[in-house]
Design a protein around this motif. Structure first.
Motif, PDB file in Angstrom:
ATOM      1  N   ASN A  43       0.982  -1.453  -0.053  1.00  0.00           N
ATOM      2  CA  ASN A  43      -0.045   0.154   0.031  1.00  0.00           C
ATOM      3  C   ASN A  43       0.734   1.240  -0.017  1.00  0.00           C
ATOM      4  OD1 ASN A  43      -2.274  -1.669   0.152  1.00  0.00           O
ATOM      5  ND2 ASN A  43      -2.638  -1.425   2.330  1.00  0.00           N
ATOM      6  N   LEU A  46       2.335   2.191  -3.666  1.00  0.00           N
ATOM      7  CA  LEU A  46       1.425   2.230  -4.972  1.00  0.00           C
ATOM      8  C   LEU A  46       2.066   2.969  -5.883  1.00  0.00           C
ATOM      9  CD1 LEU A  46      -2.073   2.125  -3.254  1.00  0.00           C
ATOM     10  CD2 LEU A  46      -0.881   0.310  -4.102  1.00  0.00           C
ATOM     11  N   ALA A  50       2.768   1.680 -10.031  1.00  0.00           N
ATOM     12  CA  ALA A  50       1.950   2.600 -11.073  1.00  0.00           C
ATOM     13  C   ALA A  50       2.986   2.999 -11.903  1.00  0.00           C
ATOM     14  CB  ALA A  50       0.998   3.566 -10.555  1.00  0.00           C
ATOM     15  N   ILE A 138      -3.276  -3.163  -9.799  1.00  0.00           N
ATOM     16  CA  ILE A 138      -2.827  -1.602  -9.740  1.00  0.00           C
ATOM     17  C   ILE A 138      -2.633  -0.923 -10.809  1.00  0.00           C
ATOM     18  CG2 ILE A 138      -1.190   0.157  -8.592  1.00  0.00           C
ATOM     19  CD1 ILE A 138      -0.494  -2.038  -6.516  1.00  0.00           C
ATOM     20  N   HIS A 142      -3.034   5.159 -11.693  1.00  0.00           N
ATOM     21  CA  HIS A 142      -3.005   5.676 -10.472  1.00  0.00           C
ATOM     22  C   HIS A 142      -1.904   6.642 -10.008  1.00  0.00           C
ATOM     23  CE1 HIS A 142      -2.802   5.188  -6.084  1.00  0.00           C
ATOM     24  NE2 HIS A 142      -1.615   5.375  -6.170  1.00  0.00           N
ATOM     25  N   PRO A 149      -6.152   1.334  -2.326  1.00  0.00           N
ATOM     26  CA  PRO A 149      -5.739  -0.012  -2.465  1.00  0.00           C
ATOM     27  C   PRO A 149      -6.557  -0.864  -2.946  1.00  0.00           C
ATOM     28  CG  PRO A 149      -4.917   1.227  -0.461  1.00  0.00           C
ATOM     29  CD  PRO A 149      -6.159   1.953  -1.035  1.00  0.00           C
TER      30      PRO A 149
END
Length: 213
Positions: A43, A46, A50, A138, A142, A149
């Motif tokens: 998390n 992320l 991305a 993911i 993002h 998440p």
């Protein structure tokens, strides 16, 4: 002790199996902590994931990248644990004085050390597999808009539980040298996990109802 009376040998073998499963339970409890730590780690990464997706990294490659890191850290931790376990055995004669002579202990035995290394690494990877599967979902977008998440899907959860159950069964069979004992151990853990999970959901639901009131 391998040349002792049959009843004594059987008792020692049962004690060895019991202690092996006790150690395995401790390892599995640590695996739960590893799963939570890996989920929090993912998390927090992320944005980086991305960006890697935008640069062309496939979901499978991104998952494998983090899986290799988890496996490497797990192997390092297991190696340190095996070294600590072997080193602590050297202190037994010092702490027990003349009760346990030093010549009876041989901490540098390759087979138990290798077993600890393999069990520690495999357990960590198995429990980390669930959070790592979420990497596949993911999105590259993002980096432009903050998304929540990803939560595990039902199929991912079932696959993760299957991996954990298979790992527990294999580890228990290796510890006890008995498929029957391994099946009983795995079934007992599954039943305990089901009861605890349902109890946790009930407590959460009751707390939410009280909060609304």
């Amino acid at each position: 002790f391998e040349e002792a009376q049959p009843a004594l040998r059987a008792g020692l073998q049962r004690m060895g199996r019991f202690l092996g499963l006790v150690g395995l339970v401790s390892l599995l409890v640590g695996g739960l902590g590893i799963a939570q730590a890996v989920r929090a780690w993912i998390n927090g990464r992320l944005d980086a994931i991305a960006v890697m997706r935008c640069l062309g990294l496939t979901p499978a490659a991104a998952t494998m990248l983090f899986l290799v890191q988890v496996a490497a850290l797990a192997a390092l931790g297991s190696l340190l644990g095996a070294a600590a376990g072997a080193g602590l055995q050297l202190l037994v004669p010092v702490l027990t004085e003349d009760t346990v002579p030093a010549r009876l202990l041989d901490p540098m035995r390759p087979a138990p050390l290798l077993r600890g290394l393999v069990l520690g690494t495999a357990t960590a990877v198995a429990f980390a597999a669930g959070p790592l599967l979420a990497i596949r979902r993911i999105p590259p977008a993002h980096v432009l808009r903050r998304t929540e998440p990803p939560t595990p899907r039902l199929a991912e959860r079932l696959a993760w539980l299957a991996v954990i159950a298979g790992t527990v069964f294999a580890a228990a069979a290796w510890q006890t040298d008995s498929l029957t004992d391994a099946a009983r151990f795995t079934g007992a853990l599954a039943a305990a996990g089901l009861v605890l999970g349902l109890s946790a959901r009930g407590i959460i639901a009751a707390a939410a109802r009280l909060r609304r009131r």
